[in-house]
Design an enzyme around this catalytic site. Structure first.
Site, PDB file in Angstrom:
ATOM      1  N   SER A 148      31.889  11.577  70.215  1.00  0.00           N
ATOM      2  CA  SER A 148      32.624  10.461  69.686  1.00  0.00           C
ATOM      3  C   SER A 148      33.356  10.673  68.421  1.00  0.00           C
ATOM      4  CB  SER A 148      31.378   9.471  69.257  1.00  0.00           C
ATOM      5  OG  SER A 148      32.008   8.255  68.440  1.00  0.00           O
ATOM      6  N   TYR A 162      23.728   7.644  65.353  1.00  0.00           N
ATOM      7  CA  TYR A 162      24.632   7.896  66.288  1.00  0.00           C
ATOM      8  C   TYR A 162      25.441   8.942  65.984  1.00  0.00           C
ATOM      9  CZ  TYR A 162      28.298   6.699  69.674  1.00  0.00           C
ATOM     10  OH  TYR A 162      29.211   6.810  70.406  1.00  0.00           O
TER      11      TYR A 162
END
Length: 257
Positions: A148, A162
């Site tokens: 990401s 995350y």
């Protein structure tokens, strides 16, 4: 120079393939002649996606829980009953958790780190015999780990586990690439920016104008962006590319300096 971007005849697994970026990549594979296995926990959603993608080619659903080593081994055992070779593994299944730093729970940290960072490692480990069998010096097997842009820049949100997990998977990609290159397995990654998915729906639906304001290309990612990048990383054109993560974000990270 013919067939530089052909993936026809390969066998692939896409985790988290029932929706979002996983489904986008799976559709691209299926439509381009890849026998594609998709896996996720929610059986009905998984079967519905497999049926929809089967209009374009061969897509098979195998329900699994990849959050535990037991679940990973069960999935790979079922896969081995159907296939003797695996050319492509896309580690896309993931989770997120957001909470203020003062209240962020250990359970939220562990759940996300386990699924996003630990599970891909053990799935690769268990799939190695199939991938070693499929890879050749001219056309290696491929692993694509989905990271990401949160791994490369402060996301501006309270999704601490995350961003940490996605940074971990980006570094694991480099580490595994060096270790597996001799087995004719290329390991690369994709670090997506903002794509439509269940995880990002609250951002796009509630703040659509603001969500694209900081994207230099002026839009969110789409299915062609995700599938095209994955196909390149699995085709002859990228046979000499390993250990890299493609930042697929419309220019966000570059613009942030």
């Amino acid at each position: 120079m013919n067939d530089l971007f052909s993936v026809k005849g390969k066998v692939a697994v896409v985790t988290g393939g029932s929706r979002g970026i996983g489904a986008m990549i799976a559709r691209g594979f299926v439509a381009n002649g890849v026998k594609t296995y998709i896996t996720a926990r929610k059986v009905e959603e998984l079967q519905a996606t497999a049926e929809a993608l089967s209009e374009f080619g061969e897509c098979i659903a195998i329900a699994s829980d990849l959050s535990t080593l037991e679940g990973i081994k069960a999935f790979v055992a079922e896969l081995k009953e159907k296939e003797s070779k695996l050319h492509i593994l896309v580690n896309n299944a993931g989770a997120t958790w957001g909470e203020h730093i003062d209240e962020f729970p250990e359970s939220g940290w562990d759940k996300v780190m386990d699924l996003n960072a630990k599970s891909p490692f053990f799935l690769i480990q268990q799939c190695l015999p199939l991938m070693r069998e499929a890879g050749t010096p001219e056309d290696p097997s491929r692993v694509i780990n989905i990271s990401s842009i949160n791994a490369y820049a402060n996301p501006g949100m309270d999704n601490y586990s995350y961003s940490a997990s996605k940074a971990a998977i980006a570094h694991l990609t480099r580490h595994l690439a060096a270790d597996l290159v001799g087995d004719n397995i290329n390991v690369n990654g994709i670090a997506p920016g903002l794509f439509p998915s269940k995880m990002t729906a609250f951002i796009i639906n509630e703040h659509e104008e603001a969500s694209t304001a900081n994207i230099p290309r002026g839009r969110v990612g789409n299915a062609s962006d995700a599938a095209g990048t994955a196909i390149y990383l699995c085709a002859k054109a990228s046979a000499w590319v390993t250990g890299h993560t493609v930042i697929l974000d419309g220019g966000v990270v570059a613009n942030a300096g």
